[in-house]
Enzyme design. Structure first.
Site, mmCIF file in Angstrom:
data_model
loop_
_atom_site.group_PDB
_atom_site.id
_atom_site.type_symbol
_atom_site.label_atom_id
_atom_site.label_comp_id
_atom_site.label_asym_id
_atom_site.label_seq_id
_atom_site.Cartn_x
_atom_site.Cartn_y
_atom_site.Cartn_z
ATOM 1 N N TYR A 136 0.832 -1.107 0.089
ATOM 2 C CA TYR A 136 -0.027 -0.109 0.065
ATOM 3 C C TYR A 136 1.109 1.266 -0.127
ATOM 4 O O TYR A 136 0.520 2.261 0.483
ATOM 5 C CB TYR A 136 -0.847 -0.011 1.429
ATOM 6 C CG TYR A 136 -1.921 -1.221 1.204
ATOM 7 C CD1 TYR A 136 -2.001 -2.048 0.070
ATOM 8 C CD2 TYR A 136 -2.809 -1.116 2.193
ATOM 9 C CE1 TYR A 136 -3.149 -2.782 0.052
ATOM 10 C CE2 TYR A 136 -3.704 -2.498 2.344
ATOM 11 C CZ TYR A 136 -3.874 -3.181 1.009
ATOM 12 O OH TYR A 136 -4.817 -4.209 1.430
ATOM 13 N N LYS A 182 6.145 -14.045 3.448
ATOM 14 C CA LYS A 182 5.882 -14.939 2.328
ATOM 15 C C LYS A 182 7.362 -14.875 1.843
ATOM 16 O O LYS A 182 7.869 -14.752 0.796
ATOM 17 C CB LYS A 182 5.012 -14.570 1.276
ATOM 18 C CG LYS A 182 4.871 -15.466 -0.056
ATOM 19 C CD LYS A 182 4.179 -16.879 0.222
ATOM 20 C CE LYS A 182 4.204 -17.678 -0.833
ATOM 21 N NZ LYS A 182 3.358 -18.856 -0.721
ATOM 22 N N ASP A 241 -4.238 -7.117 6.308
ATOM 23 C CA ASP A 241 -5.572 -6.713 5.769
ATOM 24 C C ASP A 241 -6.341 -7.741 5.586
ATOM 25 O O ASP A 241 -7.575 -8.038 5.921
ATOM 26 C CB ASP A 241 -5.616 -5.553 4.521
ATOM 27 C CG ASP A 241 -6.776 -5.040 4.282
ATOM 28 O OD1 ASP A 241 -7.645 -5.177 4.984
ATOM 29 O OD2 ASP A 241 -6.684 -4.388 3.039
ATOM 30 N N ASP A 245 -9.602 -9.633 7.942
ATOM 31 C CA ASP A 245 -11.026 -9.837 7.545
ATOM 32 C C ASP A 245 -11.590 -11.288 7.779
ATOM 33 O O ASP A 245 -12.629 -11.747 8.029
ATOM 34 C CB ASP A 245 -11.353 -9.530 6.212
ATOM 35 C CG ASP A 245 -11.498 -7.844 6.082
ATOM 36 O OD1 ASP A 245 -11.222 -6.949 7.142
ATOM 37 O OD2 ASP A 245 -12.136 -7.448 5.078
HETATM 38 MG MG MG Z 1 -9.843 -4.503 4.839
#
Ligand code: MG
Ligand code: NAI
Length: 344
Positions: A136, A182, A241, A245
């Site tokens: 991001y 990773k 992120d 979720d």
């Molecule tokens: Mg999210």
């Protein structure tokens, strides 16, 4: 001294959930509420989703309580207000605790009802996500045929996020932090994250907090299969992120998960969910994620006892089954909030 709290309603279910949270906080402590504007409605009124005045107030206040904002898909160069706010305030740590609630099991989200839990024991773990870099970074290019995004990992940001995770583990009496990465494929970027993280871990071994690491795809599987394996997960931005979720589904869905965005100087608390335009204005949004975020904020501003009272009052509403439809109940937002207030 009375603390000042900037509240940002946002869009969709934001105004209704924020009103609930403010009414509950007012029962518990005296705070000075300062209103701030952000989101799509603000963009339509003021031409920007995040006016400078909101950023200035966020810097001046003791903390920020935020609901969710709508990010319209079809306006070029529109940047989500919450992403900008995290960057402006350098809120580098995104903390998402996952704690089971009574009578809710999984996946309540998919079924809309109560079900057998996948695990006998209640879940209690947290994901600490790096909030400022990774994929991001906002450094993206496309010539129409080939598009690239730059995944930025720095030693500095990796060290401070892992340190945050260990400090949180220590404060909450967790005994292990798992670095999720990773590095087998992303050898340079996640290699650096892992190396920096392991170095930080050394200084916590004496405090009895161990460190292990795991590859993100297997963690995604293990979260579903054996979520009790995890205590505190520390990871980079995009992985955090997605995993958070996923993890919210283990405790009842997006409506119940809270989060904190923490920096050296500032803090912002918000439910994990978005503006939920599909249910906005219908009075059925689950206030749990918002109220649990409010409890985290109360603790941050030094009102630990009140935070515990709020958490217990929320749990009690689940015991009484006065909960919204998404977690298997039939209460409206207002009825659930009223039950929680009565339980305080
Ligand atoms: Mg999210
Ligand atoms: P969403 O989280 O708003 O909704 C996903 C699903 O969860 C919907 O079916 C919604 O009804 C349900 N849901 C969400 N919160 C709920 C609650 N409190 N109670 C009961 N059900 C709830 O995610 P979606 O639909 O992908 O995004 C909608 C808008 O929100 C988009 O504009 C998106 O950009 C924005 N968004 C904003 C975030 C933020 O401000 N931090 C985070 C995620 C999305």
């Amino acid at each position: 001294m009375t603390k000042s709290i900037l509240y940002i309603n946002g869009d969709g279910v934001g105004p209704e959930l924020m009103a609930s949270a403010r009414s509950v906080i007012d029962e518990l402590v005296d705070v000075e509420w300062v209103e701030g504007h952000a989101g799509y409605a603000t963009f339509k009124q003021q031409g920007t989703p995040l006016p400078q005045a909101t950023i200035d107030s966020a810097r001046a206040c003791d903390s920020v309580l935020f609901c969710a904002v709508t990010t319209p898909p079809n306006i070029p160069n529109y940047k989500s207000a919450i992403i900008t706010l995290r960057q402006e305030l350098d809120l580098y740590a995104n903390l998402r605790p996952f704690d089971s609630l009574p009578n809710v099991s999984v996946p309540a989200w998919a079924s809309g009802g109560l079900q057998q839990p996948p695990s006998a024991s209640p879940l209690h773990f947290a994901i600490v996500r790096e909030n400022t870099e990774g994929l991001y970074s906002s450094i993206e290019e496309s010539d129409g045929q080939r598009a690239t995004a730059l995944r930025v990992i720095t030693r500095h940001a990796s060290e401070r996020i892992v340190k945050f995770a260990f400090d949180y583990a220590k404060a909450r009496k967790f005994s292990r932090v798992t670095l999720v990465h990773k590095a087998n494929v992303l050898r340079k970027t996640d290699g650096l994250f892992l190396e920096a993280g392991r170095e930080i871990a050394k200084s916590y071994a004496r405090a009895g907090i161990s460190c292990d690491d795991a590859i993100v795809d297997s963690v995604a599987m293990r979260l579903v299969k054996s979520p009790q394996d995890f205590q505190v997960i520390a990871t980079t931005n995009l992985f955090g992120d997605i995993l958070s979720d996923e993890a919210s589904a283990l405790i009842g869905g997006l409506g119940v998960a809270p989060s904190a965005n923490i920096g050296e100087k500032h803090s912002l608390f918000e439910p994990v969910h978005g503006s939920a335009p599909d249910i906005a204005g219908r009075g059925i949004a689950n206030p749990t994620g918002m109220l649990r975020s409010a409890a985290m904020m109360l603790e941050r501003i030094g009102c630990k006892k009140e935070a515990v009272r709020l958490e217990k009052a929320i749990a009690r509403a689940y015991e009484q089954r006065i909960v919204t439809k998404d977690v298997g109940g039939s209460a409206s937002t207002a009825q659930m909030v009223e039950a929680i207030r009565a339980n305080l």
